[in-house]
Every structure is written in C-alpha cells, then in structure tokens.
Design a protein around this motif. Sequence first.
Motif, PDB file in Angstrom:
ATOM      1  N   ALA A 221      38.832   6.326 111.917  1.00 44.04           N
ATOM      2  CA  ALA A 221      40.115   6.340 112.627  1.00 44.04           C
ATOM      3  C   ALA A 221      41.272   6.364 111.641  1.00 44.04           C
ATOM      4  CB  ALA A 221      40.223   5.107 113.522  1.00 44.04           C
ATOM      5  N   PHE A 222      42.232   7.252 111.861  1.00 43.75           N
ATOM      6  CA  PHE A 222      43.407   7.416 110.992  1.00 43.75           C
ATOM      7  C   PHE A 222      43.014   7.798 109.569  1.00 43.75           C
ATOM      8  CE2 PHE A 222      44.186   3.827 113.950  1.00 43.75           C
ATOM      9  CZ  PHE A 222      45.113   4.419 114.791  1.00 43.75           C
ATOM     10  N   GLY A 223      41.822   8.345 109.404  1.00 46.13           N
ATOM     11  CA  GLY A 223      41.259   8.531 108.068  1.00 46.13           C
ATOM     12  C   GLY A 223      42.078   9.380 107.124  1.00 46.13           C
ATOM     13  N   GLU A 224      42.713  10.448 107.629  1.00 44.38           N
ATOM     14  CA  GLU A 224      43.456  11.344 106.744  1.00 44.38           C
ATOM     15  C   GLU A 224      44.952  11.383 107.047  1.00 44.38           C
ATOM     16  OE1 GLU A 224      40.367  14.751 105.362  1.00 44.38           O
ATOM     17  OE2 GLU A 224      41.003  14.908 107.463  1.00 44.38           O
ATOM     18  N   THR A 225      45.392  10.656 108.062  1.00 49.96           N
ATOM     19  CA  THR A 225      46.811  10.688 108.430  1.00 49.96           C
ATOM     20  C   THR A 225      47.558   9.417 108.058  1.00 49.96           C
ATOM     21  OG1 THR A 225      46.319   9.842 110.658  1.00 49.96           O
ATOM     22  CG2 THR A 225      46.346  12.232 110.359  1.00 49.96           C
ATOM     23  N   LEU A 226      46.867   8.296 108.074  1.00 44.72           N
ATOM     24  CA  LEU A 226      47.522   7.014 107.794  1.00 44.72           C
ATOM     25  C   LEU A 226      47.725   6.825 106.296  1.00 44.72           C
ATOM     26  CD1 LEU A 226      48.360   4.188 109.054  1.00 44.72           C
ATOM     27  CD2 LEU A 226      46.107   3.427 108.286  1.00 44.72           C
ATOM     28  N   PRO A 227      48.914   6.389 105.871  1.00 49.53           N
ATOM     29  CA  PRO A 227      49.045   6.001 104.465  1.00 49.53           C
ATOM     30  C   PRO A 227      48.055   4.876 104.143  1.00 49.53           C
ATOM     31  CG  PRO A 227      51.208   6.157 105.493  1.00 49.53           C
ATOM     32  CD  PRO A 227      50.191   6.250 106.602  1.00 49.53           C
ATOM     33  N   ALA A 228      47.172   5.114 103.204  1.00 50.05           N
ATOM     34  CA  ALA A 228      46.211   4.087 102.814  1.00 50.05           C
ATOM     35  C   ALA A 228      46.872   3.005 101.977  1.00 50.05           C
ATOM     36  CB  ALA A 228      45.068   4.726 102.032  1.00 50.05           C
ATOM     37  N   ALA A 229      47.989   3.344 101.389  1.00 51.92           N
ATOM     38  CA  ALA A 229      48.802   2.378 100.651  1.00 51.92           C
ATOM     39  C   ALA A 229      50.262   2.745 100.857  1.00 51.92           C
ATOM     40  CB  ALA A 229      48.462   2.399  99.158  1.00 51.92           C
ATOM     41  N   VAL A 230      51.103   1.730 101.005  1.00 49.11           N
ATOM     42  CA  VAL A 230      52.543   1.936 101.124  1.00 49.11           C
ATOM     43  C   VAL A 230      53.251   1.106 100.066  1.00 49.11           C
ATOM     44  CG1 VAL A 230      52.563   2.551 103.560  1.00 49.11           C
ATOM     45  CG2 VAL A 230      52.672   0.128 102.911  1.00 49.11           C
TER      46      VAL A 230
END
Length: 334
Positions: A221-230
């Motif tokens: 889920a959200f694997g390629e769209t969510l920032p993994a780090a901000v």
Amino acid sequence: MKKWLTIVALTVMSLVLAACGSDAGANSDDSGSTEEITIGYFPNINHVAGMVAETKDMYSETLPDGTKVNYQYFPDGSSFMTAIETGDIQGGLVGPGPAMNHFTSGAEINVVAAGSTGGTVIMAREGAGINSPEDLAGKTFVSPRVGCTHDVQFETMMKEEFGITSDRIDGEMKHVTGKPATYASLFETKNVDVATVPEPWASSIEEQGSGKVLVDTPDVAFGETLPAAVFVTSQKLVDENPDMVESIVEAHKKATDFINENPEEAKQIAIDKIKDITDQELSKEVIDRAWERIDFTYDVNEENLQKFADSSYDLEFLKEKPDLTGLVDTSFLD
C-alpha cells in the motif's frame, strides 16, 4: 558497547549530545560564539540524503560561515519527533507516519521536503509456511514501531486486500516491534514470521537467506507514491529563522541531486555510514538491490500524505479523522 546501542541510550537520555538544547538555532551573539545546529536521520537507504549531506559537509556549504553542524542518528520515528519538538535537533529525515501522527496530536512541525519514495518490502521467514498474504492469519509480524510508516503500509494492504488485521484491533495477526537491522536474526530464531522492512534491510535478509520477498515495493500500500522519508523542521524554526530553514533545505536538495547524479559514490557512502552507525557492513550487492526499489526526490505531494493519514485513522492508529492542513510547507523548495 556497540555503537548502535550507544545511539539508542543517547536517544533515551533526551539526546544529550545535541549541544544546542531547546535554544538551538539562535543567532550568534556578540561574544563570538558560533551558531550550532543538529540534523537527524536513520541508517536506512531511504535516508541516504542525510548520509551524503553529512559525508560531503553540504550543510556547512549553505549555512552561514562558522556554523557548527552536528548529526544525530535515530532508531525510530518517535524518538526523532520528540527531538524535533524539544529543539534537540533542528531538522532531518523521518518517515511520514511519525510526522503525521505527531502533527495530528498537536506538534507544531512542518514537512518542508521529501527524501525518497518506495523501499518498503514485506518479507516472510523461510520455513514459516507462508506463500501468500492469505497465509498470515495467526502469524506474528514485526515493524519498527506501532503505527510507523511501514506498519501502516502493511496493515492497510492486509485489511483492504485480504481482510486480515492485527491483534491491536482484535484481528488475527500478532504484532511486535523491533529495529530493522535485527530482523534477519529474528527470522533465524523464529521469533517472527513476517516483517515489514525498510531497505536496505530487506535486501540484506534476501542475501542472508533467512527470509524471502512476500510482497515487493510496488504492491505494498502506497508503495511507490508515498514519501518514504520526509524532511521535517519545527514550526518555531520556520517562524523565527526562515533563513536557516532555507539553507537547510538547500543542502538537502544538493544531497538529493548528488545521489541521482552520482549513484555509485552515493551507494558507497551509504555502505560506510550504515557500518559506522550500526556496526553492520552491507555488501555492494545488497545496496544495489535496495537501490532499485527507491527513488530519491525532495518533491512532496500533500494529497498522498492525506490519503496515508486517512488510512491510519481507518486502522485506528489515530483517534480523530486527520486534517493535515498546515503540515506541508513547500515554499522552501522554490
């Protein structure tokens, strides 16, 4: 005592290595004392921009002459966010989950950039009899923290696609927490069956042979769209010293550009820094495999963060439906 244990101890003791305290970020006074800041990040591949910026001394290039730059390494997002809120660090990289959770709890913080996307992998222990996510009912899974980014990604996928939830919400999977660098040993001792793993630790588990990929990054889920780090700073720093925030973000952008323009050198920096922080030396093959699952970018999409927050609420990590208005400030990226 190993360096990593020392880091954890220092974090528990309110990160006393950060010399600035709650007044960090103040301007130099007439006595000639220098301005001093502390930047934080994790020993994960999603945080390579922090490693590059430290190794290449990029913050010193963008901050005023004479500024002393310190670095603090963190085992999890909760300790990082506490350090931001208390002023022990002035900025750094953390997962969007902890940033969002603390913001919705009243923390005055800003996400001023992204660090990377991707890099979360669901791993199954060899010999656990797990061949698909449908097999996870009754199994034990590990994540870095309850409600952390990787936990939310995994539990969202399991609930929405397979109808399986954790015992935290009266479901069928048992949930435990632990540091990602220890997941391979947890598999070897059969203490856990499944892990939701940030890179490079997923690729390390693959190389060691104690686990196998159950769900790869694109299908989480959200694997390629969510920032993994901000990249996060305090609202106080944004209000009182925007020039410093601009300088910090500029260094972060330079580090991100360096990674994309010089991937092989950036990989070696990651190998060296992870060994320095965790005492674990990862092979070039592990880093190469991990790199393929991650994109390094400083652009941040507020809409994707809100969708992630809504999912956290649906999973009952958050008590109230979240409104992330005011969390993201992209003005320093312009």
